[in-house]
Design an enzyme around this catalytic site. Structure first.
Site, PDB file in Angstrom:
ATOM      1  N   THR A  12       2.434 -11.248  -2.668  1.00 13.64           N
ATOM      2  CA  THR A  12       2.680 -10.013  -2.109  1.00 13.64           C
ATOM      3  C   THR A  12       1.652  -9.122  -2.461  1.00 13.64           C
ATOM      4  O   THR A  12       1.010  -9.092  -3.448  1.00 13.64           O
ATOM      5  CB  THR A  12       3.971  -9.316  -2.426  1.00 13.64           C
ATOM      6  OG1 THR A  12       3.939  -9.405  -3.855  1.00 13.64           O
ATOM      7  CG2 THR A  12       5.132 -10.749  -2.287  1.00 13.64           C
ATOM      8  N   GLY A  13       1.249  -8.284  -1.398  1.00 15.06           N
ATOM      9  CA  GLY A  13       0.124  -7.146  -1.660  1.00 15.06           C
ATOM     10  C   GLY A  13      -1.090  -7.706  -1.676  1.00 15.06           C
ATOM     11  O   GLY A  13      -2.082  -7.638  -2.585  1.00 15.06           O
ATOM     12  N   GLY A  14      -1.365  -8.809  -0.662  1.00 14.41           N
ATOM     13  CA  GLY A  14      -2.639  -9.677  -0.869  1.00 14.41           C
ATOM     14  C   GLY A  14      -3.626  -9.084   0.059  1.00 14.41           C
ATOM     15  O   GLY A  14      -4.598  -9.859   0.096  1.00 14.41           O
ATOM     16  N   SER A  16      -5.368  -6.303  -0.593  1.00 19.54           N
ATOM     17  CA  SER A  16      -6.403  -5.174  -1.311  1.00 19.54           C
ATOM     18  C   SER A  16      -6.262  -5.644  -2.874  1.00 19.54           C
ATOM     19  O   SER A  16      -5.277  -6.224  -3.142  1.00 19.54           O
ATOM     20  CB  SER A  16      -5.644  -3.867  -1.036  1.00 19.54           C
ATOM     21  OG  SER A  16      -6.271  -2.941  -1.773  1.00 19.54           O
ATOM     22  N   GLY A  17      -7.201  -5.224  -3.568  1.00 22.66           N
ATOM     23  CA  GLY A  17      -7.342  -4.939  -5.046  1.00 22.66           C
ATOM     24  C   GLY A  17      -7.023  -6.457  -5.599  1.00 22.66           C
ATOM     25  O   GLY A  17      -7.772  -7.503  -5.259  1.00 22.66           O
ATOM     26  N   ILE A  18      -6.223  -6.392  -6.651  1.00 15.73           N
ATOM     27  CA  ILE A  18      -5.959  -7.588  -7.461  1.00 15.73           C
ATOM     28  C   ILE A  18      -5.096  -8.606  -6.701  1.00 15.73           C
ATOM     29  O   ILE A  18      -5.686  -9.862  -6.681  1.00 15.73           O
ATOM     30  CB  ILE A  18      -4.872  -7.157  -8.608  1.00 15.73           C
ATOM     31  CG1 ILE A  18      -5.487  -6.030  -9.623  1.00 15.73           C
ATOM     32  CG2 ILE A  18      -4.441  -8.379  -9.203  1.00 15.73           C
ATOM     33  CD1 ILE A  18      -4.760  -5.478 -10.586  1.00 15.73           C
ATOM     34  N   SER A 137       2.147  -3.657 -16.238  1.00 14.38           N
ATOM     35  CA  SER A 137       1.022  -2.863 -16.469  1.00 14.38           C
ATOM     36  C   SER A 137       0.970  -2.547 -17.910  1.00 14.38           C
ATOM     37  O   SER A 137       2.151  -2.555 -18.547  1.00 14.38           O
ATOM     38  CB  SER A 137       1.095  -1.443 -15.693  1.00 14.38           C
ATOM     39  OG  SER A 137       0.148  -0.443 -16.029  1.00 14.38           O
ATOM     40  N   TYR A 150       6.140   5.306 -12.494  1.00 12.64           N
ATOM     41  CA  TYR A 150       5.412   4.340 -12.327  1.00 12.64           C
ATOM     42  C   TYR A 150       5.729   3.291 -13.432  1.00 12.64           C
ATOM     43  O   TYR A 150       5.818   2.070 -13.504  1.00 12.64           O
ATOM     44  CB  TYR A 150       4.050   4.551 -12.039  1.00 12.64           C
ATOM     45  CG  TYR A 150       2.896   3.198 -12.092  1.00 12.64           C
ATOM     46  CD1 TYR A 150       3.206   2.558 -11.111  1.00 12.64           C
ATOM     47  CD2 TYR A 150       2.271   2.747 -13.208  1.00 12.64           C
ATOM     48  CE1 TYR A 150       2.388   1.306 -10.953  1.00 12.64           C
ATOM     49  CE2 TYR A 150       1.565   1.601 -13.127  1.00 12.64           C
ATOM     50  CZ  TYR A 150       1.378   1.189 -12.003  1.00 12.64           C
ATOM     51  OH  TYR A 150       0.566  -0.154 -12.222  1.00 12.64           O
TER      52      TYR A 150
END
Ligand SMILES: NC(=O)c1ccc[n+]([C@@H]2O[C@H](COP(=O)([O-])OP(=O)(O)OC[C@H]3O[C@@H](n4cnc5c(N)ncnc54)[C@H](OP(=O)(O)O)[C@@H]3O)[C@@H](O)[C@H]2O)c1
Length: 248
Positions: A12-14, A16-18, A137, A150
């Site tokens: 998921t969230g693939g 951008s970024g990490i 994180s 966050y």
């Protein structure tokens, strides 16, 4: 042979970024992948950059209908999931006294609710030997000024892995947390205005024992470790890829 040869992975969230760096690495290691994100244009760009064995499914992880559509697509195309990287996440800076309800709801909804239902809805497709990677994180284990909401979501994710390792006992499915430190991504840079960006990156590098922040590829390498058989006896753990930032 790649380390993920023949594996089916959902990230998921693939776009951008990490997540994007991990998508590229997983495909390079032989996996077939599914990526998600809310922005179709970024997904299209990511599919082109990844190049092969990738399916993009647009959707918001905080919307249960979107998750159903994602996993229906995975079921139809691949029939199973070996690796789930619940990576989508976001945050905004606001000190106590200036936290507004909308940003609280958005952050909890994407990071906590989104992570929970991503995993829960993926479970029926997960196999014995499967690996679930949650994205924590360093902030989940530390105090960070103006970032409490966050940080609290990342602390919640850390407990999800501890508790779900018990819920998954006997299933042969592992669940671990990958906790990056500061990693140079659009998401990190987007926390501040373009004028403030250099100062933010400099100050994060200065707070890191290795004296720099990570590239997304370095974080993706740790995701690969947790996805692969190399971590076959790990569950309920948190692995930091943080240049030492939360270790000293
Ligand atoms: N970069 C760091 O320093 C750092 C440090 C510690 C932890 N992390 C964590 O690492 C993860 C990835 O962050 P990143 O730095 O790579 O940020 P990024 O470049 O902003 O990437 C975030 C990804 O998540 C997706 N996303 C955000 N909200 C979503 C939603 N509601 N539904 C579906 N997808 C969503 C974004 O795509 P769309 O915008 O198209 O939806 C994007 O693909 C996050 O969980 C973040 O908290 C990052």
């Amino acid at each position: 042979m790649g380390r993920l040869q023949g594996k089916i992975a959902v990230i998921t969230g693939g776009n951008s970024g990490i997540g994007l760096a991990t998508a590229k690495r997983f495909v390079a290691e032989g996996a077939e992948i599914f990526i998600t994100g809310r922005r179709q244009e970024e997904l299209d760009r990511a599919v082109e950059a990844i190049g092969a064995r990738v399916t993009a499914v647009q959707g918001d992880v905080s919307r249960l209908d979107d998750l159903d559509r994602l996993f229906d697509t995975v079921r139809e195309k691949s029939g199973r999931i070996d690796i789930l990287f619940a990576n989508a996440g976001l945050g905004t800076f606001a000190p106590l006294g200036a936290i507004d309800e909308a940003s609280f709801d958005r952050t909890l909804s994407v990071n906590v609710k989104g992570t929970l239902f991503t995993v829960q809805k993926a479970l029926p497709l997960m196999q014995t030997g499967g690996s679930i990677i949650l994205t924590g994180s360093t902030t989940g284990a530390m105090g960070t000024a103006a970032f409490s909401v966050y940080s609290a979501t990342k602390a919640a994710i850390r407990n999800f892995a501890r508790s779900w390792a018990l819920d998954l006992k006997g299933s042969g499915i592992r669940v671990n947390v990958l906790s990056p430190g500061a990693t140079e991504t659009p998401g990190l840079k987007g926390l501040v205005t373009p004028a403030e960006e250099a100062a933010l990156l400099e100050s994060l590098a200065a707070q890191t024992p290795l004296g720099r922040i990570a590239s997304p590829e370095e974080t993706a390498a740790v995701a690969l470790f947790l996805a692969s058989e190399d971590s076959s006896f790990m569950t309920g753990s948190e692995v930091f890829a943080d240049g030492g930032a939360a270790q000293v």
